[in-house]
Scaffold this motif. Structure first.
Motif, short mmCIF file in Angstrom:
data_model
loop_
_atom_site.label_atom_id
_atom_site.label_comp_id
_atom_site.label_asym_id
_atom_site.label_seq_id
_atom_site.Cartn_x
_atom_site.Cartn_y
_atom_site.Cartn_z
N MET B 1 62.77 34.65 23.45
CA MET B 1 62.65 33.87 24.67
C MET B 1 62.64 32.38 24.34
SD MET B 1 58.65 34.33 25.71
CE MET B 1 59.01 35.94 26.33
N ALA B 2 62.86 31.59 25.34
CA ALA B 2 62.89 30.14 25.12
C ALA B 2 61.54 29.68 24.59
CB ALA B 2 63.21 29.42 26.43
N LYS B 19 61.66 22.56 26.76
CA LYS B 19 62.00 23.88 26.23
C LYS B 19 63.12 23.80 25.21
CE LYS B 19 61.88 27.37 29.54
NZ LYS B 19 62.07 28.02 30.85
N PHE B 21 66.00 26.50 24.52
CA PHE B 21 66.50 27.73 25.10
C PHE B 21 67.21 28.59 24.06
CE2 PHE B 21 65.91 27.24 29.67
CZ PHE B 21 65.58 25.90 29.77
N ASP B 22 67.41 29.86 24.39
CA ASP B 22 68.10 30.77 23.48
C ASP B 22 69.59 30.47 23.41
OD1 ASP B 22 65.89 32.89 25.03
OD2 ASP B 22 65.80 32.55 22.87
N LYS B 23 70.09 29.84 24.46
CA LYS B 23 71.49 29.39 24.41
C LYS B 23 71.52 27.95 24.89
CE LYS B 23 76.25 30.29 25.72
NZ LYS B 23 76.73 30.29 24.33
N GLU B 24 71.88 27.08 23.97
CA GLU B 24 71.98 25.65 24.26
C GLU B 24 73.31 25.15 23.72
OE1 GLU B 24 69.60 23.28 25.26
OE2 GLU B 24 67.62 24.08 24.84
N VAL B 26 74.58 23.36 20.90
CA VAL B 26 73.80 23.27 19.65
C VAL B 26 73.99 21.96 18.89
CG1 VAL B 26 73.66 25.75 19.34
CG2 VAL B 26 75.59 24.50 18.37
N GLN B 80 64.70 27.66 13.38
CA GLN B 80 64.59 29.12 13.40
C GLN B 80 65.55 29.72 14.43
OE1 GLN B 80 60.57 30.29 14.26
NE2 GLN B 80 60.66 32.08 12.95
N MET B 81 65.70 29.04 15.56
CA MET B 81 66.55 29.57 16.62
C MET B 81 68.03 29.27 16.37
SD MET B 81 64.09 28.58 19.85
CE MET B 81 64.95 29.43 21.18
N PRO B 83 69.77 28.46 13.05
CA PRO B 83 69.84 28.22 11.61
C PRO B 83 71.18 27.68 11.14
CG PRO B 83 69.89 30.59 12.07
CD PRO B 83 69.58 29.90 13.36
N HIS B 84 72.24 27.85 11.95
CA HIS B 84 73.55 27.32 11.54
C HIS B 84 73.74 25.88 11.99
CE1 HIS B 84 74.00 29.12 15.54
NE2 HIS B 84 74.95 28.27 15.76
N SER B 85 72.75 25.33 12.68
CA SER B 85 72.80 23.92 13.06
C SER B 85 71.42 23.31 12.90
CB SER B 85 73.28 23.78 14.52
OG SER B 85 73.31 22.42 14.90
#
Lengths: 259, 91
Positions: B1-2, B19, B21-24, B26, B80-81, B83-85
């Motif tokens: 969750m966010a 927040k 979010f889980d999709k931002e 990036v 953590q959310m 890791p590729h950025s």
């Protein structure tokens, strides 16, 4: 904001929409006058059968460019599409009245969502923007997070005044969704970037990172070369190099610079 | 969750939220500041509001102060959310 007409025979329910400064219509004569005066208006109705009965008493007309938001969840849009250019029926997952009113009257309404629905079998999410324009989004853009949270399309909802799309506990920003699927939104966003962020290299980097790729993930192009392109140290790639980059990113070559 | 940074009152009761979010979007790493229909991105590298619209001066100083006070935690959560950025990355 566009003119708003509200058809309702119940004063109490209409009160929630007062901030939109609507003209409240209650009979066929008022409906007739409203269609003539404001052909491009936003219409809001609460009871599908009552509204349809009132419309059917009017003389036949050509379809208007007006938009209809039907807040009766059992409403059938097909009847109304013969009259209104755009029809949205607010089913489950739509914003509650207070937040809905804020979004409809916001200057950036087109960049917010008021609701939508999921077709899990087709793998798509249908979202309605604050200007009632629909947006079809592939569910595939919502990936399981690195900590293992799966998007749950079965628990779809809109929150945060249209800024958040929830798929269970998974939350995505409207901004991220629009940026990924709406080229016009990307163009508007990119126009506001600083000059150094508008280069091809900067776009490549943003899109690469958005896709979760490393600089070493481009077959046939060295990591060093990708880094140099991103930093603007070499000319914008063309020909086969550009094709390889576009293929790996999954976008047409001429769209990379839009990100 | 966010991930949500809990803001103190009265900010919270005024509708301010911060927040990840889980999709931002990036790039660049950031937290999203929300109040009703408006949002701002606060960059975790530059440590300031990133965009000119909506006007950054509409965000109360107390909100940016709360973000800066929890910066280490926010950077850790972002990494953590996404890791590729990660925040501290050039490539």
């Amino acid at each position: 904001m566009d003119k708003v007409f509200l058809f309702d025979t119940d004063t109490a329910t209409a009160r929630a929409f007062t901030p939109l400064h609507p003209r409240v219509l209650r009979n066929e004569a008022q409906l007739e006058a409203a269609f003539s005066e404001e052909p491009d208006a936003l219409w809001i109705a609460f009871h599908s059968h009552v509204f349809l009965r009132a419309l059917s008493c009017l003389r036949p007309r050509l379809r208007t460019s007006a938009r209809l938001l039907m807040l009766d969840r059992s409403g059938d849009a097909d009847y109304f599409r013969s009259i209104f250019e755009r029809v949205v029926v607010a089913k489950n997952g739509f914003l509650a009245a207070e937040e809905l009113v804020e979004v409809l009257s916001a200057p950036n309404a087109a960049d917010l969502f008021i609701g939508g629905s999921v077709d899990a079998e087709a793998g798509v999410l249908l979202l309605f923007r604050g200007n009632l324009v629909p947006l079809v989004v592939p569910l595939g853009i919502f990936k399981t997070t690195p900590v293992g949270l799966h998007p749950d399309p079965g628990r779809f909802a809109i929150a945060d005044y249209g800024q958040t799309v929830k798929l269970g506990d998974y939350e995505a920003t409207a901004d991220a969704i629009l940026y990924e699927v709406d080229p016009d939104y990307r163009r508007r966003i990119n126009q506001r970037r600083r000059a150094e962020e508008k280069t091809f290299g900067a776009s490549l980097r943003r899109l690469r990172v958005q896709r979760g790729l490393r600089q070493s993930d481009f077959s046939g192009i060295s990591e060093k070369e990708i880094g140099r392109i991103e930093r603007g140290e070499v000319e914008q790639p063309r020909g086969e190099t550009l094709k390889k980059i576009a293929k790996r990113l999954g976008v047409p070559a001429d769209e990379i610079a839009e990100f | 969750m966010a991930y949500e940074l809990l803001l103190p009152d009265p900010l919270r009761s005024q509708g301010w939220k911060v927040k990840i979010f889980d999709k931002e979007r990036v790039e660049e790493p950031h937290v999203t500041v929300i109040r009703k229909t408006r949002h701002w991105r606060f960059g975790l590298r530059a440590r300031r509001l990133m965009d000119d619209e909506p006007p950054p001066n509409e965000v109360p100083r107390e909100v940016t102060a709360a973000i800066l006070a929890s910066l280490d935690t926010l950077v850790e959560e972002w990494d953590q959310m996404y890791p590729h950025s990660p925040v501290n990355s050039e490539g």
